[in-house]
Design an enzyme around this catalytic site. Structure first.
Site, PDB file in Angstrom:
ATOM      1  N   HIS A 307     155.532  98.218  67.991  1.00  0.00           N
ATOM      2  CA  HIS A 307     156.474  98.455  69.073  1.00  0.00           C
ATOM      3  C   HIS A 307     157.824  97.906  68.666  1.00  0.00           C
ATOM      4  CE1 HIS A 307     158.225  98.600  73.057  1.00  0.00           C
ATOM      5  NE2 HIS A 307     157.256  99.425  73.367  1.00  0.00           N
ATOM      6  N   ASP A 364     150.176 102.854  74.591  1.00  0.00           N
ATOM      7  CA  ASP A 364     149.687 104.216  74.346  1.00  0.00           C
ATOM      8  C   ASP A 364     148.330 104.242  73.679  1.00  0.00           C
ATOM      9  OD1 ASP A 364     151.834 105.603  75.395  1.00  0.00           O
ATOM     10  OD2 ASP A 364     153.028 105.165  73.622  1.00  0.00           O
TER      11      ASP A 364
HETATM   12  N1  ACO Z   1     151.228 101.859  61.176  1.00  0.00           N
HETATM   13  C1  ACO Z   1     151.485 101.355  59.935  1.00  0.00           C
HETATM   14  N2  ACO Z   1     152.608 100.684  59.616  1.00  0.00           N
HETATM   15  C2  ACO Z   1     153.521 100.501  60.593  1.00  0.00           C
HETATM   16  C3  ACO Z   1     153.322 100.984  61.899  1.00  0.00           C
HETATM   17  C4  ACO Z   1     152.124 101.682  62.183  1.00  0.00           C
HETATM   18  N3  ACO Z   1     151.890 102.163  63.402  1.00  0.00           N
HETATM   19  N4  ACO Z   1     154.390 100.670  62.672  1.00  0.00           N
HETATM   20  C5  ACO Z   1     155.241 100.003  61.867  1.00  0.00           C
HETATM   21  N5  ACO Z   1     154.713  99.884  60.609  1.00  0.00           N
HETATM   22  C6  ACO Z   1     155.299  99.171  59.474  1.00  0.00           C
HETATM   23  C7  ACO Z   1     156.449  99.956  58.833  1.00  0.00           C
HETATM   24  O1  ACO Z   1     155.994 100.774  57.789  1.00  0.00           O
HETATM   25  C8  ACO Z   1     157.323  98.829  58.350  1.00  0.00           C
HETATM   26  O2  ACO Z   1     156.746  98.295  57.181  1.00  0.00           O
HETATM   27  P1  ACO Z   1     157.695  97.667  56.005  1.00  0.00           P
HETATM   28  O3  ACO Z   1     158.375  96.493  56.639  1.00  0.00           O
HETATM   29  O4  ACO Z   1     156.731  97.323  54.919  1.00  0.00           O
HETATM   30  O5  ACO Z   1     158.649  98.766  55.636  1.00  0.00           O
HETATM   31  C9  ACO Z   1     157.191  97.745  59.442  1.00  0.00           C
HETATM   32  O6  ACO Z   1     155.880  97.968  60.002  1.00  0.00           O
HETATM   33  C10 ACO Z   1     158.246  97.829  60.529  1.00  0.00           C
HETATM   34  O7  ACO Z   1     158.247  99.166  61.049  1.00  0.00           O
HETATM   35  P2  ACO Z   1     159.518  99.889  61.667  1.00  0.00           P
HETATM   36  O8  ACO Z   1     159.266 101.354  61.673  1.00  0.00           O
HETATM   37  O9  ACO Z   1     160.752  99.378  60.977  1.00  0.00           O
HETATM   38  O10 ACO Z   1     159.495  99.300  63.128  1.00  0.00           O
HETATM   39  P3  ACO Z   1     160.288  99.881  64.353  1.00  0.00           P
HETATM   40  O11 ACO Z   1     160.457  98.734  65.293  1.00  0.00           O
HETATM   41  O12 ACO Z   1     161.516 100.596  63.891  1.00  0.00           O
HETATM   42  O13 ACO Z   1     159.304 100.998  64.939  1.00  0.00           O
HETATM   43  C11 ACO Z   1     157.580 102.056  66.159  1.00  0.00           C
HETATM   44  C12 ACO Z   1     158.504 100.829  66.043  1.00  0.00           C
HETATM   45  C13 ACO Z   1     158.426 103.341  66.077  1.00  0.00           C
HETATM   46  C14 ACO Z   1     156.897 102.032  67.509  1.00  0.00           C
HETATM   47  C15 ACO Z   1     156.552 102.003  65.006  1.00  0.00           C
HETATM   48  O14 ACO Z   1     155.795 100.815  65.063  1.00  0.00           O
HETATM   49  C16 ACO Z   1     155.616 103.225  64.998  1.00  0.00           C
HETATM   50  O15 ACO Z   1     155.974 104.251  64.402  1.00  0.00           O
HETATM   51  N6  ACO Z   1     154.421 103.118  65.654  1.00  0.00           N
HETATM   52  C17 ACO Z   1     153.512 104.235  65.762  1.00  0.00           C
HETATM   53  C18 ACO Z   1     153.978 105.166  66.867  1.00  0.00           C
HETATM   54  C19 ACO Z   1     153.746 104.603  68.259  1.00  0.00           C
HETATM   55  O16 ACO Z   1     152.677 104.102  68.572  1.00  0.00           O
HETATM   56  N7  ACO Z   1     154.777 104.746  69.108  1.00  0.00           N
HETATM   57  C20 ACO Z   1     154.689 104.318  70.513  1.00  0.00           C
HETATM   58  C21 ACO Z   1     155.629 103.205  70.768  1.00  0.00           C
HETATM   59  S1  ACO Z   1     155.380 102.600  72.384  1.00  0.00           S
HETATM   60  C22 ACO Z   1     156.214 103.638  73.404  1.00  0.00           C
HETATM   61  O17 ACO Z   1     157.138 104.318  73.061  1.00  0.00           O
HETATM   62  C23 ACO Z   1     155.741 103.661  74.741  1.00  0.00           C
END
Ligand code: ACO
Length: 428
Positions: A307, A364
């Site tokens: 998140h 979610d």
């Molecule tokens: N699975 C695997 N790796 C992940 C995931 C995941 N679900 N989420 C983040 N990471 C990793 C990234 O690859 C990154 O790794 P790194 O530091 O080695 O490059 C690190 O964790 C940080 O990730 P970011 O994408 O920079 O985090 P951000 O805060 O920008 O993104 C987000 C948050 C978009 C929710 C992300 O965690 C994601 O894509 N999750 C899956 C989709 C999801 O469940 N979305 C619902 C969000 S809740 C809502 O909107 C109600």
């Protein structure tokens, strides 16, 4: 003396006020930065940018706290109805019985949509995604209420538009499903409460008596409350930015619905179930899929994990996880997807990759499983989120208009070509 932040640029020192919120959140007010220094800030994805002051929702991602107007989400999910929470978000206080009756009455009165709108539904292909239909239908409400095109009308006129939207969204949502099924539309039944009426319009058939288990109604009520607001997320920021141009509320909310659709935002609940199904059909090897999620060469991510602001357990996920167990038990549902979800949760929570990045299951992750148990089709999951989020969007729009916030217009750092002369096509 009030706190200031000092910035040194080109050997000169500048001071900027520090703003402190009621929960001791700190921000450097850089609204005069460009005028005084010629610089702007760069913050792609607005990870550190406060776009507004707001008194609606407080959340602390590190501590896993979420409160609407000061009331903890845990108490609201346990004790309130969705319309009570909608009132709280929009008007700032929990309603008295008389206020709630009048609010409920007004919303109940407006649940029907204009008959002509049925023709719009019929024009959509049967396979149309219901989020596309919903966004289009909400925007098209503006064509039936031309007086709403001016968002700066009296408080009564604004109330009417807000109530109309709250009343009609479940009807439009349920009809988008009925249309996809090519089933007859069910007209709202105004002696049912908000949640029951929605379920009725979704699942009833004119040929049969309809009744629904109160456990299902109560689960829906809880889910909608949990989704009702979440401060300045992607769709809410969209609502505030579109609304800041003085677009009408229907167009503004339609933009919010479109922003919510994306799989990195509200679309994640649909993606979670699709992911669980994929893992199930692939033999259920959770370790293999966790490894894929960790592999930077592989675009796969564990949907429902991580998140932008919660770097601790999402408090809504805690409530929903319990609700999920309760509902499946009460309804006697055994679901292999839930077993995979639980395994996934266990493996990911113990894995160094997820621990180091604070990637916990988000709301979610569980909401998809509950919606599935309630019989809501997967493509409708994000629509359910939109119904829940509507009071939050409305309250944020109302706050923005009342605060007379300026049009949203970020700056950029240009990285393209510097000036060059036009080259004739024959010489390129
Ligand atoms: N699975 C695997 N790796 C992940 C995931 C995941 N679900 N989420 C983040 N990471 C990793 C990234 O690859 C990154 O790794 P790194 O530091 O080695 O490059 C690190 O964790 C940080 O990730 P970011 O994408 O920079 O985090 P951000 O805060 O920008 O993104 C987000 C948050 C978009 C929710 C992300 O965690 C994601 O894509 N999750 C899956 C989709 C999801 O469940 N979305 C619902 C969000 S809740 C809502 O909107 C109600």
């Amino acid at each position: 003396m009030s706190e200031v932040a000092k910035i040194e640029l080109d050997g000169k020192q500048y001071e900027f006020p520090v703003i402190t919120g009621t929960e001791n959140e700190k921000a450097i007010d850089i609204s005069k930065l460009r005028d005084t220094t010629g610089y702007v800030t760069l913050d792609t994805g607005y990870k550190n940018t406060g776009a507004t002051k707001s008194s609606i929702t407080f959340l602390d991602g590190e501590e896993g706290i979420l409160r609407y107007r000061g009331y903890p989400i845990e108490e609201l999910a346990e004790k309130a109805t969705f319309l009570e929470v909608a009132y709280l978000l929009i008007y700032g206080e929990l309603p008295t019985q008389a206020q709630l009756d009048s609010f409920t009455n007004s919303i109940t009165k407006h649940t029907l949509v204009h008959e002509d709108m049925k023709q719009f539904f019929e024009a959509f292909p049967a396979k149309a995604h219901p989020m596309g239909v919903l966004s289009a239908m909400v925007c098209s409400l503006s064509t039936f209420y031309p007086e709403s095109l001016d968002p700066n009308r009296s408080a009564e006129a604004k109330d009417l538009t807000m109530h109309r939207l709250l009343a009609k969204l479940p009807t439009l949502a349920a009809w988008s499903y009925k249309n996809a099924m090519r089933h007859p539309f069910m007209y709202p039944k105004n002696n049912f409460d908000y949640c029951k009426n929605f379920l009725y319009m979704m699942f009833a058939m004119p040929t049969e008596e309809y009744d629904v288990d109160p456990v299902v109604v109560s689960a829906l009520n809880k889910l909608l409350i949990l989704h009702a607001d979440h401060e300045q997320n992607c769709s809410t920021s969209t609502v505030r930015i579109v609304g800041s141009s003085q677009a009408n509320l229907y167009a503004t909310i339609s933009a919010g619905i479109s922003a919510l659709w994306g799989p990195l935002h509200g679309g994640a609940n649909q993606e979670v179930i699709e992911m669980l199904e994929k893992i199930h059909h692939d033999g259920g090897d959770v370790d293999k899929w966790v490894a894929k999620a960790k592999d930077k060469e592989d675009p796969f991510r564990l949907m429902g994990f991580g998140h932008r602001v919660y770097k601790n357990f999402d408090p809504r996920a805690k409530i929903i996880k319990k609700a999920c167990d309760d509902i499946l038990e009460k309804l006697g549902i055994v679901d292999p997807m839930l077993d995979i979800a639980k395994k996934l949760e266990r493996v990911a929570l113990e894995d160094e990759y997820f621990k180091a990045r604070n990637l916990y299951p988000n709301v979610d992750f569980y909401s998809g499983i509950i919606y599935k148990a309630l019989g809501i089709p997967t493509e409708m999951f994000t629509v359910m989120f939109a119904i829940g989020r509507l009071p939050g969007w409305i309250s944020q729009w109302k706050e923005m208009t009342e605060n007379k916030e300026p049009i949203g217009r970020p700056r950029q750092i240009y990285t393209g070509e510097t000036t060059r002369n036009f080259v004739d096509i024959t010489a390129r």
